[in-house]
Every structure is written in structure tokens, then in C-alpha cells.
Design a protein around this motif. Structure first.
Motif, PDB file in Angstrom:
ATOM      1  N   HIS A   6       3.430   7.024 -11.890  1.00 62.89           N
ATOM      2  CA  HIS A   6       2.469   5.982 -11.521  1.00 62.89           C
ATOM      3  C   HIS A   6       1.304   5.945 -12.502  1.00 62.89           C
ATOM      4  O   HIS A   6       0.318   5.259 -12.275  1.00 62.89           O
ATOM      5  CB  HIS A   6       1.959   6.200 -10.095  1.00 62.89           C
ATOM      6  CG  HIS A   6       2.980   5.864  -9.052  1.00 62.89           C
ATOM      7  ND1 HIS A   6       3.530   4.619  -8.939  1.00 62.89           N
ATOM      8  CD2 HIS A   6       3.562   6.609  -8.087  1.00 62.89           C
ATOM      9  CE1 HIS A   6       4.413   4.601  -7.951  1.00 62.89           C
ATOM     10  NE2 HIS A   6       4.459   5.812  -7.422  1.00 62.89           N
ATOM     11  N   ASP A   7       1.425   6.680 -13.607  1.00 62.15           N
ATOM     12  CA  ASP A   7       0.378   6.736 -14.616  1.00 62.15           C
ATOM     13  C   ASP A   7       0.716   5.777 -15.759  1.00 62.15           C
ATOM     14  O   ASP A   7       1.623   6.039 -16.558  1.00 62.15           O
ATOM     15  CB  ASP A   7       0.247   8.159 -15.151  1.00 62.15           C
ATOM     16  CG  ASP A   7      -0.870   8.308 -16.170  1.00 62.15           C
ATOM     17  OD1 ASP A   7      -1.537   7.292 -16.490  1.00 62.15           O
ATOM     18  OD2 ASP A   7      -1.068   9.431 -16.653  1.00 62.15           O
ATOM     19  N   PRO A   8      -0.015   4.656 -15.872  1.00 63.11           N
ATOM     20  CA  PRO A   8       0.312   3.689 -16.929  1.00 63.11           C
ATOM     21  C   PRO A   8       0.074   4.212 -18.345  1.00 63.11           C
ATOM     22  O   PRO A   8       0.601   3.649 -19.297  1.00 63.11           O
ATOM     23  CB  PRO A   8      -0.586   2.491 -16.618  1.00 63.11           C
ATOM     24  CG  PRO A   8      -1.670   3.029 -15.768  1.00 63.11           C
ATOM     25  CD  PRO A   8      -1.114   4.210 -15.031  1.00 63.11           C
ATOM     26  N   THR A   9      -0.652   5.308 -18.493  1.00 70.88           N
ATOM     27  CA  THR A   9      -0.847   5.850 -19.835  1.00 70.88           C
ATOM     28  C   THR A   9       0.405   6.562 -20.344  1.00 70.88           C
ATOM     29  O   THR A   9       0.447   6.968 -21.512  1.00 70.88           O
ATOM     30  CB  THR A   9      -2.061   6.809 -19.899  1.00 70.88           C
ATOM     31  OG1 THR A   9      -1.834   7.911 -19.027  1.00 70.88           O
ATOM     32  CG2 THR A   9      -3.343   6.082 -19.527  1.00 70.88           C
ATOM     33  N   PHE A  42       6.129   3.594 -13.998  1.00 70.99           N
ATOM     34  CA  PHE A  42       5.996   3.475 -15.435  1.00 70.99           C
ATOM     35  C   PHE A  42       6.797   4.575 -16.134  1.00 70.99           C
ATOM     36  O   PHE A  42       7.048   5.621 -15.570  1.00 70.99           O
ATOM     37  CB  PHE A  42       4.521   3.563 -15.834  1.00 70.99           C
ATOM     38  CG  PHE A  42       3.661   2.547 -15.127  1.00 70.99           C
ATOM     39  CD1 PHE A  42       3.862   1.198 -15.311  1.00 70.99           C
ATOM     40  CD2 PHE A  42       2.662   2.959 -14.268  1.00 70.99           C
ATOM     41  CE1 PHE A  42       3.077   0.251 -14.651  1.00 70.99           C
ATOM     42  CE2 PHE A  42       1.869   2.031 -13.605  1.00 70.99           C
ATOM     43  CZ  PHE A  42       2.076   0.674 -13.796  1.00 70.99           C
ATOM     44  N   ALA A  43       7.171   4.289 -17.357  1.00 63.35           N
ATOM     45  CA  ALA A  43       7.909   5.259 -18.179  1.00 63.35           C
ATOM     46  C   ALA A  43       7.478   5.061 -19.624  1.00 63.35           C
ATOM     47  O   ALA A  43       6.635   4.204 -19.915  1.00 63.35           O
ATOM     48  CB  ALA A  43       9.414   5.044 -18.025  1.00 63.35           C
ATOM     49  N   GLY A  44       8.061   5.811 -20.532  1.00 54.32           N
ATOM     50  CA  GLY A  44       7.726   5.690 -21.948  1.00 54.32           C
ATOM     51  C   GLY A  44       7.961   4.286 -22.482  1.00 54.32           C
ATOM     52  O   GLY A  44       7.171   3.751 -23.243  1.00 54.32           O
ATOM     53  N   ARG A  45       9.075   3.671 -22.066  1.00 58.12           N
ATOM     54  CA  ARG A  45       9.377   2.303 -22.468  1.00 58.12           C
ATOM     55  C   ARG A  45       9.590   1.486 -21.202  1.00 58.12           C
ATOM     56  O   ARG A  45      10.388   1.859 -20.334  1.00 58.12           O
ATOM     57  CB  ARG A  45      10.630   2.247 -23.332  1.00 58.12           C
ATOM     58  CG  ARG A  45      10.910   0.835 -23.798  1.00 58.12           C
ATOM     59  CD  ARG A  45      12.021   0.765 -24.792  1.00 58.12           C
ATOM     60  NE  ARG A  45      12.146  -0.621 -25.236  1.00 58.12           N
ATOM     61  CZ  ARG A  45      13.110  -1.066 -25.995  1.00 58.12           C
ATOM     62  NH1 ARG A  45      14.031  -0.255 -26.424  1.00 58.12           N
ATOM     63  NH2 ARG A  45      13.150  -2.322 -26.343  1.00 58.12           N
ATOM     64  N   GLY A  63       1.630  -0.263  -1.488  1.00 57.83           N
ATOM     65  CA  GLY A  63       1.954   1.041  -0.926  1.00 57.83           C
ATOM     66  C   GLY A  63       1.012   2.127  -1.415  1.00 57.83           C
ATOM     67  O   GLY A  63       1.340   3.303  -1.381  1.00 57.83           O
ATOM     68  N   GLY A  64      -0.148   1.733  -1.897  1.00 55.93           N
ATOM     69  CA  GLY A  64      -1.115   2.704  -2.382  1.00 55.93           C
ATOM     70  C   GLY A  64      -0.913   3.093  -3.830  1.00 55.93           C
ATOM     71  O   GLY A  64      -1.678   3.890  -4.369  1.00 55.93           O
ATOM     72  N   GLY A  65       0.104   2.564  -4.472  1.00 50.95           N
ATOM     73  CA  GLY A  65       0.362   2.863  -5.878  1.00 50.95           C
ATOM     74  C   GLY A  65      -0.420   1.940  -6.788  1.00 50.95           C
ATOM     75  O   GLY A  65      -1.181   1.091  -6.337  1.00 50.95           O
ATOM     76  N   PRO A  66      -0.227   2.093  -8.081  1.00 52.15           N
ATOM     77  CA  PRO A  66      -0.974   1.280  -9.038  1.00 52.15           C
ATOM     78  C   PRO A  66      -0.555  -0.186  -8.999  1.00 52.15           C
ATOM     79  O   PRO A  66       0.592  -0.515  -8.695  1.00 52.15           O
ATOM     80  CB  PRO A  66      -0.617   1.902 -10.386  1.00 52.15           C
ATOM     81  CG  PRO A  66       0.712   2.530 -10.163  1.00 52.15           C
ATOM     82  CD  PRO A  66       0.724   2.991  -8.734  1.00 52.15           C
ATOM     83  N   GLY A  67      -1.509  -1.033  -9.301  1.00 51.13           N
ATOM     84  CA  GLY A  67      -1.224  -2.455  -9.381  1.00 51.13           C
ATOM     85  C   GLY A  67      -0.478  -2.795 -10.649  1.00 51.13           C
ATOM     86  O   GLY A  67      -0.357  -1.970 -11.558  1.00 51.13           O
TER      87      GLY A  67
END
Length: 142
Positions: A6-9, A42-45, A63-67
Motif C-alpha cells: 500500500h506504499d506508493p513509493t 502498488f508494486a515496482g511496475r 477500505g482504509g487503504g491508500p487512494g
């Protein structure tokens, strides 16, 4: 799946389809809020797909996750990309106005713009994330 978060970075590159970018650019020029959207996990690609933003769209995944990450299509083309041909700019140079001639010329100018803008995709962009700016590579499909 492994490698998803869930980390977009965690995103290193995004894949976009050329048709989606061109369609979103055209829709934006016609006053619609069209973006290329990435959703968690999210993933590397990851793949960014065309999306029309709705007025009351939630900011998170429900669901409380990232937008979702919304990328304006203009960020995916270089500054020297050809300008969108608006109808008033494609009016034929004739003494008497002819609707059919104007329609044909505008359709030709749009087709030429759609082809030419494909030569101006960028290789990378900066995503504006809640945690700050994050640069990713852009891979164009199609």
C-alpha cells in the motif's frame, strides 16, 4: 501477491497505453476531468489506466487503504508536444463557410494531432504523493 504493498513509493515505473494517454488528453481539452489512474496495491511496475474523475469520488479505496494516484495526461507528454486543434482553429479558408469542409478539415487535423502527440511521450514523471514527490519511469505500450 508478492511485491505488492500500500506504499506508493514502491512504484519504480508505470505502464500506460498510448491510446489512453491520447484519449485522456483529448477529453481534457474538451473540458472533462480525464486522468491516468493507478490504484493499490502498488508494486515496482504498475499500470495507469484512463479514468474520468467523478465529482464525489472518494479520496481513499473505501477500505482504509491508500487512494488512487491520478496523473493528469499533460504530465505524460513533453512541453513541445503539438497543441490540440480546436474547431475554431481548423475553419477552412474559404469565402463561404461550408460545414462539411470544416468537419473534414477538423477531422484531418485531429487525426494528425493524435499521431504527432504520440512522438512526445516523456520517459519519466514525478508523482505528487501525500508523502511528497516521487519520480518514476514511464513505459508506453502500443
Amino acid at each position: 501477491m508478492p511485491g505488492e504493498s500500500h506504499d506508493p513509493t514502491d512504484i519504480r515505473s508505470i505502464a500506460v497505453h498510448a491510446d489512453d494517454v491520447v484519449t485522456a488528453l483529448e477529453a481534457s481539452q474538451q473540458g472533462r476531468d480525464a486522468v491516468l489512474r493507478i490504484t493499490a496495491p502498488f508494486a515496482g511496475r504498475v499500470r495507469a489506466r484512463i479514468h474520468l474523475v467523478q465529482p464525489a469520488e472518494p479520496a481513499d479505496d473505501g477500505g482504509g487503504g491508500p487512494g488512487p494516484i491520478r496523473i493528469p495526461p499533460g504530465k505524460l507528454v513533453a512541453e513541445d508536444a503539438p497543441a490540440y486543434p480546436h474547431a475554431h482553429e481548423t475553419e477552412p479558408e474559404q469565402e463561404e463557410y461550408d460545414v462539411e469542409a470544416h468537419h473534414e478539415r477538423h477531422a484531418e487535423e485531429l487525426a494528425a494531432w493524435r499521431a504527432a502527440v504520440r512522438e512526445h511521450f516523456v520517459d519519466s514523471i514525478v508523482l505528487d504523493l501525500p508523502t511528497g514527490a516521487h519520480q518514476v519511469d514511464v513505459k508506453v505500450l502500443g
